[in-house]
Every structure is written in structure tokens, then in C-alpha cells.
Write an enzyme that holds these catalytic residues in place. Sequence first.
Site, short mmCIF file in Angstrom:
data_model
loop_
_atom_site.label_atom_id
_atom_site.label_comp_id
_atom_site.label_asym_id
_atom_site.label_seq_id
_atom_site.Cartn_x
_atom_site.Cartn_y
_atom_site.Cartn_z
N LYS A 1 44.82 39.75 28.88
CA LYS A 1 44.29 40.64 29.93
C LYS A 1 44.26 39.87 31.24
CE LYS A 1 40.29 42.61 32.07
NZ LYS A 1 41.02 42.40 33.34
N GLU B 1 35.80 28.62 31.01
CA GLU B 1 35.82 27.78 32.21
C GLU B 1 35.40 28.66 33.37
OE1 GLU B 1 35.91 24.68 32.30
OE2 GLU B 1 36.55 24.34 30.23
N CYS C 1 38.26 27.21 41.62
CA CYS C 1 37.02 26.76 40.99
C CYS C 1 36.77 25.28 41.23
CB CYS C 1 37.04 27.06 39.49
SG CYS C 1 38.43 26.37 38.60
N GLU D 1 28.15 29.06 44.47
CA GLU D 1 29.60 29.08 44.67
C GLU D 1 29.97 30.16 45.66
OE1 GLU D 1 33.48 28.60 41.88
OE2 GLU D 1 32.10 30.19 41.31
#
Length: 483
Positions: A175, A250, A284, A384
Site C-alpha cells: 500500500k 520506522e 525523517c 517534528e
Amino acid sequence: MPETVGNFVSGEWTDSETGETFAVENPADPDDVVARFQQSNAADTERAIEAAAEATDEWAATPAPERGRILNTAAQQLESKKDELTETLVREEGKARPEASGEVQRAIDIFYYYAEKARDLGGDVKASSGSGTTLYTVGEPLGVAGLITPWNYPIAIPAWKLAPALVTGNTVVLKPASLAPTVAKELVEALDDAGLPDGVLNFVTGPGSEVGTAICTHEAVDAVSFTGSGQVGDVVYEQAAEDQKRVQLEMGGKNPTVVSESADVEEAAEIVGSGAFDVTGQACTATSRAIVHESVYDEFVDELVAYAEALSIGPGLEDNDMGPQVSASELDDTMTYIDVGKDEGASLETGGDALESGEYEDGYFVEPTVFSDVSSEMRIAQEEIFGPVVAVIPVSDFEESVAVANDTQYGLSASIVTQDLTEANRFVDEVEAGVVKVNEKTTGLELNVPFGGMKASSSETYREQGDAGLDFYTTTKTVYYNY
């Protein structure tokens, strides 16, 4: 007229039973529709999972070198289309052309790497305590692997999950993220053309609430590998762990670069600037915090501002240094954090504005942004942002720099710029991060070594890439052979 792409199930491209599609748009010009994809539901996903389950025995019985040959052939096909793939990636995700080209090459290299690793798959032979007995291990595939991938590296991350999953004999339901699924579709086509048997790889697009949930909860799925936000990752883990699936997550980062008293300040600013503003900060592992010794702080801020202001911004296909953010919502989030930084009392040194007029009026562009006078408790130093924003934090000594570096829920990537070997080695030992670099930017990964984070950046179960990427997709059988 843009192409309408189906789901890929049992070797055929098919439409969703919903009859609905969604558009993938160019973030530099949203009127440019790259393609349309299926707005799939749980039933579509279940059919893909069942197809993968039906193909498991045959694929697991296929010799590993033959699996590797298929990966190798697919890599050759991708390589022959590299320029086309690069342009597609730029159009759907927004990266500058050199960044997109590097990512496509990364996917190609990953396929070649794991194609070669196929020849080395096997177990270990151990010494038995009894005579006439051979003691050895065998690695076997888990079965069906569900892969849920993000939009920010839309061909590299699917490749580094797909390649080890397939080469170890697992079947797959992939996906991709709805913002950038087109280059992932190209991976599927290359593998299909290379001779991958029907049902071994299945591709389903649509919302995570439907497709992702079905992957995580279906009893026939044996493993789930996810890369994305921490908020979604927590849901994935909860859903997948309910029936004890193997799970690999992750997630986010708030990655620091420490600039020590001994650092070459110009070099440090280039390292931080590249780590913060490459791929528009949408990584990231992007550098989000610069933790700088007070003796070089002012000089460093000046150099970093100069670096940011020298960057050209615009559509990635026009050879600019920095492209747009991937969507209006991502741009809105970045602008919200810029306002938060101002409200918290940080000093806006440069940037801070969305670019909305002239050549920028149709896209999701923002200036590279530098805040100084940031303290570690501020939200812009803790949360973040996923945009081209870096917070510069002053510290008085090495001990404080490590404490500030570790003062976050995340622990993905961290670096230090220093000419002091003691500081470099202590930083490697003391920083809480899964990837640690000395005199390098926090971004950029080698494909043959493990990648993963600590704390809220990862499930801390299995690493990705290199041999660690193979470990996640296999289980060990121990054999006692008395002859």
C-alpha cells in the site's frame, strides 16, 4: 488525459469495487494531474491478501537465486527508464531533479543488492555435542508481508521493503502513500515484466483507514512493515500486534547536529543547511536542530542564514535547489510551526514565508527558515515539523550539547561536527540515536548497513536494509540431523 491506474491483484490490473478514484497532483502546479488511482476499500484489500496467501507455497519453494534473477531483471528495466522515473517522481512528490534522480538510483541499487544477496541466503552450521549429528539452521519466509510506505521517498522506501521481502520468499501486499503512488506502481510493473509469478506481489491504493487497517488486521498477513508518522505507527502496531504479527515501524525524528567549539564553522553550516533543506526538509532524518557551542554561535548563525538565502526555490524540473512541499496540508503545518516559533520567542533569522505570488502562485512553496535563540523546551525544538525549518540552540559545553541532543522523544539520526576526537567518540557513545554520524549531515544512508531509530522513532524490533532487512522477513528453523 491522465492515466487511471488500477490495483494489481493476482497478476492483473483491476478497478476497485468502489468505482471511485483519486487524483495525484504535481505540488509545484496542482492543476497538473499526474495520474488517477483507485480509492480502494477493505474488500479490495482482502482480495489482494488472499491472492498473496494463495501464492505463498509456490514462491517459497522457488530457489533463492531464481528470485534474485527476477529482482536483477527488474533492476535493469528500472535503470533503462531512469530519466522517465525521475521526472515522474518530481512531478508527483516535488523533489528537485538531482534529489529525485538520486532516489531512483537508490531503488535500482537496492534491487541489484538484494538480487546478489539471494545467492548467500541460508542458515548456519553449528558444532553438535553428539557424534554422528549435524546441527544447522534454515531461514524460511514468514508468508504474507504487508508493506505500508510513505510519500516522501516514494520509490526508495517501497524498494527497500519489497526487495528483501521478495528475495526471502515472502509474498507481498503493498500500500503506497496516496500522495505519491505512481513511481511505486512502476516498481510493480518492472517486477511483473521480469517474470514475478501472479499473486506474489499485489498493489492496492486508497485510504489508510480502509486499506491499511485491512492489511494490519487480516489473519492471513504474517508481517507488517510501516514507515510514516508516529501517530499512525502507533495505530498500526496496536492493530497488527493483536494477533501477534511480526511488526516493524520506522517513524519520526527530531534530528540534531552538534556544532562543537572546534568545528570549521563554514563547513558546519553547509552540513546543517544541506541536512535541513534538502528534499524541502521532508525526510525523517532531516536536520531539525543545530546545537551550537556559544563560542561559535553567532558566526554559525550568519553562515547558515547565508546558506539558506543562497538556495533557489521553484519547480523541481527547472533545476532549482529546493522544490515545493508535497501538499497544501503539509505547507499549512509548516507555516503553523513557523508561527509557533515566533510566538515562543525564537528569533526568525531568515525565511518564514510561504511563496504565493508570481511563479509560485500555483504551488506549495515555502522559504528555507532559520530560527535562533531557541531553547530545548520550545515546541519547534521538540516536535517534528517535516518542512525546511531548523532551530539553532546555543550550549556552553559538550556535556550540555549531548543532553540537549537527547532531550526529545525521538532518536533516529544525529551528527556532530568537530575536530576533537574525544568529543567525536563520546558523542557516538552517548547520543541516543539509531544512526550516528561524525562530520556528516544527518540525512543520507548506505544501503548495506542497518537503518532504524530508538525511542519513539522506531518499534525497536527489527532494522531495515543490509542483512538486517533480510532478518525481518525470515524465521529460523533449527535442524538436528542424526546420520
